[in-house]
Design a protein around this motif. Structure first.
Motif, PDB file in Angstrom:
ATOM      1  N   SER A 246       0.820  -1.215   0.000  1.00 61.83           N
ATOM      2  CA  SER A 246       0.000   0.000   0.000  1.00 61.83           C
ATOM      3  C   SER A 246       0.854   1.265   0.000  1.00 61.83           C
ATOM      4  O   SER A 246       0.444   2.291  -0.513  1.00 61.83           O
ATOM      5  N   GLN A 247       2.057   1.202   0.547  1.00 57.08           N
ATOM      6  CA  GLN A 247       2.977   2.339   0.529  1.00 57.08           C
ATOM      7  C   GLN A 247       4.185   1.954  -0.316  1.00 57.08           C
ATOM      8  O   GLN A 247       4.531   0.788  -0.408  1.00 57.08           O
ATOM      9  N   GLN A 248       4.825   2.939  -0.934  1.00 62.64           N
ATOM     10  CA  GLN A 248       5.955   2.637  -1.811  1.00 62.64           C
ATOM     11  C   GLN A 248       7.309   2.908  -1.171  1.00 62.64           C
ATOM     12  O   GLN A 248       8.340   2.680  -1.781  1.00 62.64           O
ATOM     13  N   TYR A 249       7.334   3.391   0.063  1.00 69.52           N
ATOM     14  CA  TYR A 249       8.614   3.627   0.726  1.00 69.52           C
ATOM     15  C   TYR A 249       9.155   2.315   1.283  1.00 69.52           C
ATOM     16  O   TYR A 249       8.428   1.356   1.485  1.00 69.52           O
ATOM     17  N   ILE A 250      10.486   2.293   1.504  1.00 71.69           N
ATOM     18  CA  ILE A 250      11.135   1.068   1.973  1.00 71.69           C
ATOM     19  C   ILE A 250      11.757   1.229   3.352  1.00 71.69           C
ATOM     20  O   ILE A 250      12.199   0.252   3.940  1.00 71.69           O
ATOM     21  N   GLY A 251      11.791   2.443   3.862  1.00 71.13           N
ATOM     22  CA  GLY A 251      12.376   2.674   5.171  1.00 71.13           C
ATOM     23  C   GLY A 251      11.677   3.788   5.915  1.00 71.13           C
ATOM     24  O   GLY A 251      11.263   4.777   5.312  1.00 71.13           O
ATOM     25  N   VAL A 252      11.520   3.603   7.230  1.00 71.37           N
ATOM     26  CA  VAL A 252      10.925   4.610   8.098  1.00 71.37           C
ATOM     27  C   VAL A 252      11.797   4.729   9.339  1.00 71.37           C
ATOM     28  O   VAL A 252      12.104   3.723   9.973  1.00 71.37           O
TER      29      VAL A 252
ATOM     30  N   GLU B 133      22.741   4.169   4.720  1.00 70.60           N
ATOM     31  CA  GLU B 133      23.327   2.944   4.183  1.00 70.60           C
ATOM     32  C   GLU B 133      22.863   1.720   4.972  1.00 70.60           C
ATOM     33  O   GLU B 133      22.728   0.636   4.411  1.00 70.60           O
ATOM     34  N   ASP B 134      22.624   1.895   6.286  1.00 67.65           N
ATOM     35  CA  ASP B 134      22.155   0.777   7.111  1.00 67.65           C
ATOM     36  C   ASP B 134      20.786   0.293   6.636  1.00 67.65           C
ATOM     37  O   ASP B 134      20.513  -0.909   6.616  1.00 67.65           O
ATOM     38  N   ILE B 135      19.938   1.231   6.264  1.00 65.38           N
ATOM     39  CA  ILE B 135      18.587   0.900   5.795  1.00 65.38           C
ATOM     40  C   ILE B 135      18.676   0.145   4.469  1.00 65.38           C
ATOM     41  O   ILE B 135      18.067  -0.915   4.294  1.00 65.38           O
ATOM     42  N   ALA B 136      19.460   0.683   3.527  1.00 64.55           N
ATOM     43  CA  ALA B 136      19.618   0.029   2.221  1.00 64.55           C
ATOM     44  C   ALA B 136      20.237  -1.354   2.375  1.00 64.55           C
ATOM     45  O   ALA B 136      19.773  -2.320   1.768  1.00 64.55           O
ATOM     46  N   GLN B 137      21.274  -1.476   3.211  1.00 74.19           N
ATOM     47  CA  GLN B 137      21.942  -2.765   3.395  1.00 74.19           C
ATOM     48  C   GLN B 137      21.018  -3.811   4.002  1.00 74.19           C
ATOM     49  O   GLN B 137      21.070  -4.982   3.633  1.00 74.19           O
TER      50      GLN B 137
END
Length: 189
Positions: free
Chosen positions: A52-58, A158-162
């Motif tokens: 429902s949401q397109q974000y990958i990190g909060v 970078e922690d979120i992406a990793q």
């Protein structure tokens, strides 16, 4: 009247300052390259992100200070590109004229961070459904990954992406080593 405009402007500026727009996160996936190849099979491939949401990190730092991180490109397309390379290394060619299809559905993909004063807690979750449709039938399976992490100081982009990359690579590895899926593809493509 001027007084209200000044107050509204000040509130708007403070709201923008507390929730800065973050640059998108680029994800780099590592497909599993096979040592054995199939007999030149072909399949179509499609993907969608049904979240429902397109974000990958909060990142929630409390006091209504929440930062949201978007992916640099659609994560379903990112996963599809990696899986296409992985299948190609196995001798399965992705082509639009094939009679069979592999559909990828991203059902969950989120890195949720609670940022404290001296540490952060990161909870990550990924769920991907794979549906293989051939003239002989359908095979479907869900792959998932979860991780938790607690570290000192402040979380970095970078922690979120990793975290998300590790989970997606883990699912790619699980797909590469899934004997049930391999058998279905070999017998039905």
């Amino acid at each position: 009247m001027k007084k209200y405009i000044v107050i509204a402007t000040a509130l708007l500026m403070s709201a923008c300052a507390s929730n800065p727009v973050q640059p998108p996160l680029a994800l780099t996936l590592t497909p599993v390259i096979a040592s054995q190849t199939a007999n030149h099979l072909s399949v179509q491939m499609s993907s969608k992100d049904s979240r429902s949401q397109q974000y990958i990190g909060v990142v929630d730092s409390g006091a209504k200070n929440v930062e949201v991180f978007q992916p640099a490109e659609n994560i379903a397309a990112t996963f599809q590109n990696a899986l296409t390379k992985q299948l190609a290394s196995e001798g399965i060619k992705v082509t639009p004229s094939a009679s069979s299809n592999i559909a990828i559905n991203i059902e969950k993909a989120l890195v949720n961070v609670k940022q404290g004063l001296v540490k952060y807690d990161m909870n990550s979750e990924l769920q991907i459904a794979l549906v293989v449709t051939t003239p002989k039938g359908t095979f479907s399976k869900q792959y998932s990954a979860r991780s938790t992490k607690q570290e000192p100081l402040k979380v970095k982009r970078e922690d979120i992406a990793q975290s998300l990359e590790k989970m997606m690579n883990s699912v790619l590895n699980e797909i590469a080593n899934d004997g049930e899926l391999r058998q279905y593809l070999t017998e039905n493509l």
